[in-house]
Design an enzyme around this catalytic site. Structure first.
Site, short mmCIF file in Angstrom:
data_model
loop_
_atom_site.label_atom_id
_atom_site.label_comp_id
_atom_site.label_asym_id
_atom_site.label_seq_id
_atom_site.Cartn_x
_atom_site.Cartn_y
_atom_site.Cartn_z
N ASP A 7 30.85 52.54 -7.14
CA ASP A 7 31.61 51.85 -6.10
C ASP A 7 32.13 50.53 -6.66
OD1 ASP A 7 32.39 51.46 -3.19
OD2 ASP A 7 31.15 49.67 -3.51
N ASP A 28 27.09 48.36 -0.69
CA ASP A 28 27.67 48.90 -1.91
C ASP A 28 26.86 50.06 -2.47
OD1 ASP A 28 29.64 46.97 -1.71
OD2 ASP A 28 28.55 45.52 -2.93
N GLU A 50 36.13 56.15 -6.60
CA GLU A 50 37.00 56.21 -5.43
C GLU A 50 38.45 56.07 -5.86
OE1 GLU A 50 37.19 54.33 -0.90
OE2 GLU A 50 35.98 53.39 -2.46
#
Length: 398
Positions: A189, A355, A273
């Site tokens: 992340d 996170d 992502e």
């Protein structure tokens, strides 16, 4: 991946003599001139509903060299000029393939100063590189050796805004081979408080390279603004600004190289992502911090190193609610403002680090993609999000 099938660019700094610097500067100018003239010719032909290809622009270059006005094009090596036409052809190919915008003209002040030489335009012997139209070899600072027994197929010489000279040697690197396959996967992340957070709970601090030099950069910009346009002092002040930017970029690149190399070596599957950084930097409050984090550069490094070493990179759709989804029970929270770093799930009561929880959800989605393919599409309401996407790694055949 077959041994010896990976072509790798090795970049070195070099220090040209006054004669070599003048010759390279002329070459840069001629490359820019030929590129712009060929682009103008192709654009004009397009308005007449005609198409001009590389062979026709090459014939134009021959005619330009014979004209009195452009006779100076004969003073530099012809290979970089031909390569400029090939680059223009590649730009149009990408444009027609809807992979890039329409090619733009090169600016004398803003465009990258570079020239590309193929094997017929340089000599590489005993670690000494001599370019066409030059009598002496370049004084290269060999910070690392080239692969043993390998010679460059292409040489690109460039000068950055800070006035530094670089030479980039493209050659095959037989030392790049796939790493042993493992079953280790990790979710990654990206953030601002911490540059990266892994699904294992490990966090990488955000070095904030630009912030460290922000005061010096502001001071250099103030001095630049006070100088008269076109003056020698303004040129010197501009170089000082460029040197600070170069120092920031060098530190950022070095840090990302170390992080991505470690991640690729330790993990078989890396789940990230699919962020739209271009749209995210439109937020004026976060634009500087996002640009300093260099998420796009991180992804680019991660993908090409995964290609080298036989790893897999999976990009999860940007609409997947990784932060709002409980990694324990799958409950979806209604809202999750950026200021909330710790939260407790309403369904199971689990306390989450924002996170770490997002990284765990990315890992779970990535495993689903690896097991079932990219057709996995979670519902938007619960757990939420669009389909994930696996980055296929294309390997060259031996």
């Amino acid at each position: 991946m077959a041994t010896g099938s990976v072509k790798r660019a090795f970049r070195y700094r070099f220090y040209p003599s006054d004669v070599q610097a003048a010759e390279l500067s002329r070459t840069f100018g001629c490359v820019r001139k030929v590129y712009n003239m060929a682009l103008a010719a192709r654009t004009q032909a397009w308005t007449r509903q005609e198409r001009v290809n590389y062979n026709q622009t090459s014939a134009m270059l021959t005619a330009w060299k014979k004209s009195e006005e452009l006779a100076y094009l004969n003073e530099v090596s012809s290979v970089p000029l031909q390569q400029a036409l090939r680059h223009l052809q590649a730009a149009f190919t990408n444009f027609f393939g809807k992979r890039a915008k329409y090619p733009r003209f090169k600016s004398r002040k803003k465009s990258r100063r570079s020239a590309e030489y193929t094997t017929s335009a340089f000599r590489f012997r005993d670690g000494r590189l001599t370019l066409a139209k030059m009598r002496e070899p370049l004084e290269i600072c060999w910070s690392r050796p080239l692969p043993e027994g390998m010679s460059p197929s292409t040489v690109t010489v460039s000068q950055d805004a800070a006035g530094r000279w670089f030479v980039c040697l493209l050659c095959e690197d037989p030392g790049i081979t796939p790493l042993p396959t493992t079953d280790v996967a990790v979710g990654i992340d990206a953030g601002l408080d911490h540059l990266l957070t892994l699904s294992t709970g490990e966090k990488f601090a955000n070095p904030r390279h630009e912030m460290r030099d922000r005061a010096a950069l502001a001071k250099a910009h103030r001095r630049l603004a006070k100088k008269d346009k076109g003056s020698a002092n303004r040129a010197k002040a501009r170089v000082k600004v460029a040197r600070i930017h170069a120092r920031i970029a060098d530190r950022r690149r070095d840090g990302l190289h170390k992080i991505t190399t470690r991640l690729v070596r330790e993990n078989q599957t890396l789940v990230i992502e699919d962020l739209t950084v271009r749209n995210m930097v439109k937020n004026r409050k976060l634009a500087r911090a996002i640009s300093d984090a260099a998420w796009s550069q991180f992804r680019s490094m991660l993908e090409y190193k995964a290609l080298w070493y036989g790893r897999d990179v999976i990009a999860i759709d940007r609409w997947f609610p990784s932060s709002k989804l409980c990694s324990t029970c799958g409950a979806l929270q209604d809202k999750m403002p950026l200021g909330v770093r710790m939260w407790t799930c309403d369904g199971c009561g689990t306390a989450h680090d924002r996170d770490v929880n997002a990284a765990k959800n990315l890992l779970a989605a990535g495993r689903a993609v690896a097991a079932c393919g990219a057709g996995v599409r979670p519902q938007r309401s619960s757990p939420g999000g669009q389909s994930a996407m696996k980055q296929e790694v294309s390997r060259r055949e031996p």
